[in-house]
Scaffold this motif. Structure first.
Motif: not given
Ligand code: C2E
Ligand code: CA
Ligand code: CA
Length: 698
Positions: A103-108, A125-130, A139-148, A207-212
């Protein structure tokens, strides 16, 4: 003083209900409400998102396990197994090269660490850029919603609603700079958000989750979908709306109570500070506000004076016209004064005819002129008649402690000194008033003790027959030998006692002492003559004055013909009936009654007509200054004639000259009481006078 404190306390109580405290409460409550609301929304949203994200993380971890478990040793086998997971993902090596992707790599570009509530370890995690990348890690490590973004995405999802797709960009642009998230700020279009959300069943956010993986040599970045049912979302919104409605209700209630408090407070202060008759400010207002003003502004450079302004004969005006007419006049007076005083000055209506003013001044003369100016304006308030106003002024000492009540009282004292006149005028309170005031307190403080300690002494002033020079009588005159005030003449304390009513005790005291002296002298064989005692007009309010006098004299055992009663002329203006009845009773009991000070002040011919008196005492004024001329002689001789015709004996008072004595003798005056023959003297000296046949020539 206690009264003043009470008034201040009442005022402070009213002030405490100040609406400012209510306004502050409303503001604080609003701020608190907004914070609580934001906290509720944040907690609920986080809870929902957290829940969903955790589920996703669990399944992505399974993908990681496939990788780690080395179940599949060949890579292509692993990739096809991962591909079958139905998720977009990317495998990157340590150098950042993509090894495999679906699929398309749309992570930030930036990876952020975050913590989920049911996981002790952190996840990356990486934020999805779409456009649908509505979730991001703040900044606080909390999941937030971009209302815009959420708004934009919802709108694009409901594309058919948009006539013009540019609106999305327009919308985005509008909120670009505010940069708010659901938790960093507040969305202004909450209802738009609700409306748009209602058009889709569920909201899905990538939202993109990263695993080592592979011991950290590779990174598996998987696209997770946080799925929020519209129901969840609406539930939060419903709750928010309910809480908002509640807060709104409380706020409205608070506002209503604040407003009603404000209205009530206004009403109370109006009642407290206004006088019902004229609508002007009252004494209470003057006192409380004036004290405040003085505390703030009174200084040697900024001086104040307090004025007591009296509408002379206001009561007469009310009697002639009517009370409402009088009150109209007071209103007019208040209006005129208010128009003539400055912003920092004050005027209040204190009592029926009295106004209090607080004026600023630089120069005393200028102040006096100002007050004259105000009076001149006020004199003209009646259309056809000129009114009179009197003002007492007290200059407030900027170095003295502030006490407006005391200062106003001083202004009143100054004004009261004009009470005998009906003309307009002003009087400045000066040291003379302060001394008088001090003297008054000193006398009043001591009067009772002085009576009990017998500090009052009877002096006798002999009365002689001018033809024979023989002693015919005497007048008892009071003297005060005070241990701390010294020798005080009656002129300095009798007027005070007449005002405060103590004179009745004094006169009883004098009568008792004179009666006792007379009895003693009679018993000792002296050739006694009648002694007259002064009885003040204040006695005539008492019942049975004649009875009281009789019993005092009888107690001493003195025959009544040795006591004479002197009534001053002014007393004859009081209750005539009571006067006549008292005089008659005294005469029936054998006491002679004389009219004192005949010819002083008011005309007393009328009293002579009605009162059955025994003795007429011609006032000393007849024998002073200009009255000694021919015209004066005519008046005196006619007065003696009238007395004779009315069967009254005459006593001439204040006679100092030999010519006067000769003249009075020629006119048939019965007795002379004056310095020519003798000054008032102590009883011991008077005894000698009784013993002597004729008056020692002085
Ligand atoms: P009064 O009753 O008219 O008394 C006469 C006053 O004239 C006395 O003043 C007396 O000393 C004064 N006098 C008499 N002859 C002469 C004179 O030739 N020249 C001058 N310059 N003065 C003369 P005094 O004793 O100072 O009393 C003043 C007033 O105080 C009295 O006027 C009376 O109104 C009041 N008074 C005095 N003793 C009593 C009292 O026992 N009871 C009451 N109620 N009043 C009193
Ligand atoms: Ca007298
Ligand atoms: Ca007199």
């Amino acid at each position: 003083m206690a009264d003043k404190n009470k008034r201040e306390k009442t005022y402070k109580k009213i002030k405490k209900k100040n609406i400012w405290s209510s306004i502050v409460a409303v503001v604080l409550f609003s701020i608190l409400s907004v914070l609580v609301l934001a906290a509720i929304i944040q907690t609920l949203t986080l809870y929902v998102i957290d829940e969903k994200l955790s589920a996703e993380y669990e399944s992505i971890k399974d993908m990681g396990k496939l990788y780690e478990g080395k179940v599949i040793s060949d890579l292509s086998g692993l990739y096809s197994l991962l591909d079958s997971q139905d998720r977009d993902y990317v495998i990157v090596n340590e150098a950042g090269n993509v090894l495999h992707q679906k699929g398309e790599a749309t992570y930030s570009a930036e990876k952020k660490e975050m913590s989920l509530s049911d996981h002790s370890e952190s996840i990356f995690v990486y934020t999805d850029t779409t456009e649908r990348g509505v979730l991001f890690i703040d900044q606080r490590g909390l999941v937030s919603v971009d209302v815009r973004k959420l708004h934009a995405w919802l709108r694009s999802t409901n594309e058919e609603d948009f006539v013009n797709k540019n609106k999305i960009e327009e919308y985005e642009a509008r909120y670009e700079n505010t940069g708010f998230s659901m938790f960093g700020g507040w969305t202004p279009d909450l209802f738009g958000l609700v409306r748009d959300s209602l058009k889709v069943d569920k909201l899905e956010f990538p939202i993109w989750i990263s695993l080592d993986v592979n011991k950290g040599m590779e990174e598996l970045i998987v696209r997770a979908m946080v799925q929020i049912n519209t129901r969840d979302f609406l539930l939060i919104l419903e709750l928010v709306v309910v809480v908002m409605a509640l807060i709104g209700l409380i706020l409205v209630a608070m506002l209503i109570s604040t407003l009603s408090t404000a209205v009530k407070q206004r009403r109370i202060t109006t009642l407290f500070f206004n006088d019902g008759e004229t609508g002007a400010h009252n004494w209470m207002w003057f006192l409380i506000k004036g004290q405040h003003r003085l505390r703030r502004s009174n200084s040697p450079r900024n001086r104040f004076a307090v004025v007591n302004l009296e509408f002379v004969k206001y009561r007469n005006y009310c009697v002639c016209h009517s009370l409402p007419e009088g009150q109209k006049m007071l209103k007019k007076v208040h209006g005129i004064i208010n128009g003539l005083i400055g912003r920092k000055e004050m005027c209040a209506h204190c009592s029926s005819s009295n106004f209090a003013l607080l004026l600023r001044y630089h120069d005393v003369e200028e102040l006096k002129n100002r007050v004259y100016g105000i009076i001149e304006h006020l004199e003209l308030i009646g259309e056809d008649k000129k009114f009179s106003f009197q003002a007492g002024i007290y200059l407030i000492d900027p170095f003295d402690d502030i006490d407006l009540e005391r200062d106003y009282n001083n202004a009143c004292t100054a004004r009261a000194s004009m009470a005998d006149s009906d003309d307009s005028g002003i009087v400045l309170f000066d040291d003379r008033f302060a001394d008088d005031q001090k003297w008054l307190s000193a006398v009043e403080e001591r009067q009772s003790a002085a009576l009990a300690n017998e500090e009052f002494i009877v002096y006798y002033q002999p009365k002689y027959d001018p033809s024979t020079q023989k002693l015919k009588g005497a007048e008892a005159l009071i003297r005060w030998e005070s241990p701390d005030l010294g020798f005080v003449s009656p002129g300095k304390f009798i007027p005070i006692f007449e005002k405060n009513g103590f004179i009745t005790s004094i006169d009883h005291y004098m009568l008792e002492h004179v009666a006792k002296d007379q009895k003693r002298w009679l018993d000792a064989g002296y050739k006694c003559v009648p002694v007259s005692v002064n009885v003040s007009r204040a006695h005539f309010v008492e019942d049975d004055l004649a009875g009281q006098i009789t019993s005092i004299v009888d107690n001493a055992g003195t025959p009544h013909e040795y006591i004479e009663i002197e009534l001053t002329e002014s007393a004859f203006f009081d209750d005539k009936k009571a006067m006549i009845s008292t005089i008659s009773k005294l005469q029936q009991n054998g006491f002679a009654v004389s009219m004192d000070d005949f010819g002083s002040g008011y005309s007393s011919l009328n009293s002579l007509k009605d009162m059955p008196l025994d003795v007429l005492k011609l006032d000393a004024e007849f024998f002073r200054g200009d009255n000694t001329g021919d015209r004066g002689r005519v008046v005196v001789s006619e007065a003696i004639n009238i007395a004779k015709k009315l069967n009254m004996r005459t006593v001439a008072e204040g006679v100092e000259e030999k010519e006067q004595v000769d003249f009075l003798a020629s006119q048939g005056c019965d007795m002379i009481q004056g310095y020519y023959f003798a000054k008032p003297m102590p009883g011991s000296d008077y005894e000698k006078r009784m013993s002597a046949e004729v008056a020692p020539q002085g």
